[in-house]
Design a protein around this motif. Structure first.
Motif, PDB file in Angstrom:
ATOM      1  N   THR A  31       0.803  -1.227   0.000  1.00 28.91           N
ATOM      2  CA  THR A  31       0.000   0.000   0.000  1.00 28.91           C
ATOM      3  C   THR A  31       0.837   1.279   0.000  1.00 28.91           C
ATOM      4  O   THR A  31       0.310   2.355  -0.249  1.00 28.91           O
ATOM      5  N   SER A  60      -4.613   2.037  -3.431  1.00 33.41           N
ATOM      6  CA  SER A  60      -5.928   1.486  -3.753  1.00 33.41           C
ATOM      7  C   SER A  60      -6.072   0.031  -3.316  1.00 33.41           C
ATOM      8  O   SER A  60      -7.183  -0.506  -3.311  1.00 33.41           O
ATOM      9  N   PHE A  61      -4.964  -0.602  -2.934  1.00 35.00           N
ATOM     10  CA  PHE A  61      -5.018  -1.984  -2.465  1.00 35.00           C
ATOM     11  C   PHE A  61      -5.248  -2.062  -0.954  1.00 35.00           C
ATOM     12  O   PHE A  61      -5.173  -3.131  -0.364  1.00 35.00           O
ATOM     13  N   THR A  83      -7.830  -4.624   0.176  1.00 33.06           N
ATOM     14  CA  THR A  83      -7.657  -5.992  -0.325  1.00 33.06           C
ATOM     15  C   THR A  83      -6.820  -6.806   0.645  1.00 33.06           C
ATOM     16  O   THR A  83      -6.245  -6.274   1.604  1.00 33.06           O
ATOM     17  N   ALA A  85      -7.214  -6.089 -12.787  1.00 34.67           N
ATOM     18  CA  ALA A  85      -7.009  -5.605 -11.422  1.00 34.67           C
ATOM     19  C   ALA A  85      -8.119  -6.079 -10.495  1.00 34.67           C
ATOM     20  O   ALA A  85      -7.875  -6.423  -9.331  1.00 34.67           O
ATOM     21  N   GLN A  86      -9.329  -6.136 -11.005  1.00 31.77           N
ATOM     22  CA  GLN A  86     -10.466  -6.588 -10.189  1.00 31.77           C
ATOM     23  C   GLN A  86     -10.284  -8.042  -9.780  1.00 31.77           C
ATOM     24  O   GLN A  86     -10.580  -8.421  -8.638  1.00 31.77           O
ATOM     25  N   ARG A  94      -7.530  -8.082  -7.087  1.00 29.48           N
ATOM     26  CA  ARG A  94      -7.996  -7.453  -5.855  1.00 29.48           C
ATOM     27  C   ARG A  94      -8.961  -8.347  -5.080  1.00 29.48           C
ATOM     28  O   ARG A  94      -9.070  -8.242  -3.856  1.00 29.48           O
TER      29      ARG A  94
END
Length: 367
Positions: A118, A123-124, A127, A171-172, A175
């Motif tokens: 991070t 943005s992770f 997750t 990415a989805q 994640r």
């Protein structure tokens, strides 16, 4: 991806997917040639085989052997392969990404392998990767995701592949991977871990993976030809740092030569020496040869996005890609071997074990 079609596919990925070029540098450094006979045999499952047998039994398409920086053997059994063919390297790309990360650390773009994911990919934060350091990812010990299984239709790796090739959200998929173990405790081979490393590199350097590879690696090794990364179909397009690097077998051998010589070429340090040595083996018990568990074969250990082969000095190690791609490095013997293949399946423990047996025999022979 099935035989015999994959022999064409693995030399023509730039016809099938969007790409980003990795141009060669202005200074080309030719490899010297000193052809040597390869009339040796290796023993596998109580039988002796020749190198020609190896190529036939393991569907070799390109084969280059360097000793002390010179090409001592080179052949291209593949129907579409030759010295100018850019080969699809699959997960050998992971080891190239590791080399780039070592360079980024040396120049200060990345502070430490103890940094968190991070720190570079905020943005992770929501997750499973929020708990992980770069070191966890480098050693495939993130504890994120299930076992990578190509034969299960809805497995994480199959959804990843479908997103990459079919225009989905890569990415989805990454994640959404669940936490399945504590960080740093268990080896679990993970294309997701390597893909996150590639995204971290792009975030830290402000460059695409191809642009950074061009500036810091490919332009420095004296490559004969441009390389390329193929990209996802969906926009924004992204390179697969875990598996989309393509280059000629000779140029891949140049990368191996760099690793065999502690990261230096002609007295110029390209990859940090300590980073190369970190890639040869780990003192962590769960990464030792034979200790990887169901996600790795018994003849391998793991370190820094490379497969390790043991020994007190950790001198032999290899990059491996599905369908039989290898960049084998034996530093003490000063031998580098590139083997590209077109196996009918992604993974095959028996073919892998036979290949490693033969490559170690070749290194011992030239040593």
């Amino acid at each position: 991806m099935r035989r015999p079609f994959n022999e064409w596919t693995f030399t023509h990925m730039n016809w099938l997917m969007p790409t980003e070029r990795v141009p060669r540098g202005e200074a080309h450094r030719p490899l010297r040639h000193d052809p040597q006979p390869m009339d040796l045999t290796y023993r596998f499952e109580d039988r002796d085989y020749s190198i020609e047998d190896l190529h036939r039994r393991t569907f070799t398409t390109a084969f280059v052997v360097l000793r002390q920086g010179m090409v001592v053997h080179e052949c291209y059994p593949g129907a579409f392969a030759g010295p100018r063919s850019r080969m699809q390297l699959f997960s050998v790309s992971k080891s190239v990404t590791s080399m780039l990360l070592g360079i980024a650390l040396a120049e200060g773009a990345i502070d430490s392998v103890k940094d968190r994911v991070t720190d570079y990919l905020p943005s992770f934060g929501d997750t499973a990767y929020a708990e992980n350091t770069l070191a966890d990812l480098l050693d495939m010990s993130s504890g994120v995701g299930d076992r990578e299984d190509w034969d299960v239709p809805d497995s994480g790796i199959k959804r990843f592949e479908q997103a990459v090739m079919g225009g989905g959200n890569v990415a989805q998929v990454v994640r959404a991977a669940p936490r399945t173990a504590a960080p740093g405790q268990r080896f679990n081979y993970s294309t997701f871990d390597a893909q996150v490393i590639g995204w971290i590199l792009e975030s830290a350097t402000g460059m695409s993976l191809a642009a950074y590879a061009t500036k810091r690696l490919w332009s420095a090794i004296g490559a004969e030809r441009d390389a390329f990364y193929w990209l996802t179909r969906a926009r924004p397009r992204t390179a697969i740092g875990a598996g989309s690097f393509n280059a000629t077998a000779r140029d891949v051998a140049r990368l191996g030569l760099l690793m065999a010589h502690d990261g230096a070429i002609a007295d110029r340090q390209i990859v940090p020496r300590d980073w190369v040595r970190r890639s040869r083996g780990s003192d962590q018990p769960h990464l030792a040869v034979g200790a990887l568990g169901p996600s790795g074969y018994d003849h391998y250990g793991y370190a820094n996005q490379w497969w390790t082969l043991g020994g007190m000095a950790f001198d032999a190690f290899t990059a491996v890609g599905v369908h039989g791609q290898y960049l084998f490095v034996d530093s003490s013997a000063d031998v580098v071997i590139v083997k590209c293949s077109a196996w009918p399946t992604q993974d095959d423990e028996r073919r892998d074990r036979e290949t490693i047996t033969a490559l170690r025999r070749i290194a011992d022979h030239f040593a």
